[in-house]
Design an enzyme around this catalytic site. Structure first.
Site, PDB file in Angstrom:
ATOM      1  CG  HIS A 186      -0.595   6.398  -6.607  1.00 56.17           C
ATOM      2  ND1 HIS A 186      -1.595   6.295  -7.552  1.00 56.17           N
ATOM      3  CD2 HIS A 186       0.554   6.572  -7.312  1.00 56.17           C
ATOM      4  CE1 HIS A 186      -1.081   6.397  -8.763  1.00 56.17           C
ATOM      5  NE2 HIS A 186       0.227   6.572  -8.650  1.00 56.17           N
TER       6      HIS A 186
ATOM      7  NE  ARG B 246       3.128   3.338 -14.862  1.00 55.67           N
ATOM      8  CZ  ARG B 246       3.177   4.652 -15.060  1.00 55.67           C
ATOM      9  NH1 ARG B 246       3.216   5.477 -14.031  1.00 55.67           N
ATOM     10  NH2 ARG B 246       3.219   5.143 -16.282  1.00 55.67           N
TER      11      ARG B 246
END
Length: 373
Positions: A320, A336
């Site tokens: 990503h 996160r």
């Protein structure tokens, strides 16, 4: 690594502050910075022992009826990767729905949920269901919540951040591949996003592997590679030498335990070399694999965030990259949680995604005629 500022709380975006206050987070010293290990030896020992892992998607209902029938809408964003679930709150999922979500992520690589009312505590609890929550030894975190890392470009702001100074996260990468048990599902919740820009790309490791010819797959199946950490440390064996990263050996192609599908497990940022190959040989192969992964637009998805959106992706089968096109002119803030998975392995009996789904055709592998314009 930038020198951490003791307290950034005054710069918190309003939506982020509201979410944290509503969750009862003490912002007196926001963010909280863990003490960084002082040497390579200490850093490498952070999670050296093997941990048990339960693969939640392995025994889930293949049709995922409890999850998908409860949703208002299920939107597949591209053919190979990316699904958006509409009308469900992650904080309210049953265990059966969580198991089915784990399987959906394993199949579709990344799954999105907008308009989430998720607190950092609930985000951590969900991560703990999928696996042991990774407590990063250097990343800023929400006070009192080890394992809930803060993703806030403001913390890495330098004197000049702009078009010519993108952050390293704009490079294609996979998180923490140097770990003994790298993350499986990672969950990023963004409570503040720029009005324009700040998108994120993901690419499918299943489909990158499927791009390779059967002959080339046979050559790389079973090979191992060396993966490095993002951070570097002092080497006790060479105290006056340069700082060095942690290095770990994993399979170049790994098998996902829930789907049984093979995935390319490389990324240009942290995969160093192939074990047993000469440097020039390793570079040729890795550069080709990196290019297939990064340049095949049909195996990628680009996602435009909205405030309060969660993305859950599987690090085992993806790369990503965060797009820094907003140049730091507007705030972007999120939290996160990464759930550690199994020790990476390669099962010679496993199949590629297209093989398993019966999508490959003999003509797909015929030599292509060169067209001259």
């Amino acid at each position: 690594m930038p020198v951490p500022v003791a307290n950034h709380v005054e710069k918190l975006p309003p939506a982020s502050r509201e979410r944290l206050v509503r969750a009862g987070i003490d912002l007196t010293n926001y963010p909280e910075w863990p003490p960084k290990p002082k040497s390579l030896t200490l850093a490498a020992k952070v999670r050296e022992e093997e941990r048990p892992h339960i693969e939640r998607g392995k025994n889930a209902d293949p049709e995922k009826k409890a999850l998908l029938k409860a949703a208002k809408e299920v939107i597949h964003l591209s053919k190979h990767i990316g699904t958006e679930i509409v009308g469900l709150q992650l904080s309210q999922l049953t265990d059966q729905q969580k198991d089915e979500l784990a399987l959906l992520i394993a199949e579709r690589t990344v799954v999105f949920f907008r308009d989430q009312d998720l607190t950092p505590q609930q985000q951590r609890d969900l991560g703990a269901y999928f696996g042991e929550v990774e407590v990063h030894p250097t990343a800023p975190r929400v006070p009192g919540l080890p394992g809930v890392s803060i993703i806030w470009p403001e913390l890495a702001r330098q004197e000049r951040v702009g078009f010519r100074n993108p952050f390293g996260t704009q490079d294609w990468h996979t998180d923490l591949t140097h770990e003994k048990q790298p993350p499986g599902i990672t969950h990023l919740h963004n409570d503040t996003i720029p009005s324009i820009g700040g998108d994120t790309y993901w690419a499918s490791g299943y489909s990158a592997y499927d791009k390779l010819s059967p002959a080339f797959r046979a050559k790389i199946d079973g090979l191992q590679a060396v993966y490095r950490s993002a951070h570097v440390y002092k080497n006790p064996e060479d105290p006056d030498g340069p700082l060095v990263p942690i290095e770990r050996v994993h399979p170049l192609v790994r098998t996902h335990p829930a789907t049984g599908w093979k995935s390319l497990f490389v990324n240009r940022k942290y995969t160093l070399r192939i074990v047993g190959f000469e440097p020039a040989e390793s570079k040729i192969i890795l550069d080709y694999l990196f290019d297939v992964y990064e340049r095949s637009l049909d195996i990628q998805v680009r996602f435009k965030w909205t405030p309060g959106t969660s993305a859950l992706w599987d690090n085992r089968i993806s790369i990503h990259a965060a797009v820094f096109d907003y140049e730091g002119h507007e705030p972007r803030h999120g939290t996160r949680v990464s759930s550690l998975a199994e020790v990476p392995y390669f099962d010679p009996q496993s199949k590629s995604r297209r093989e398993a789904l019966g999508l490959d055709k003999p003509e797909d592998f015929l030599p292509k005629k060169e067209i001259i314009y």
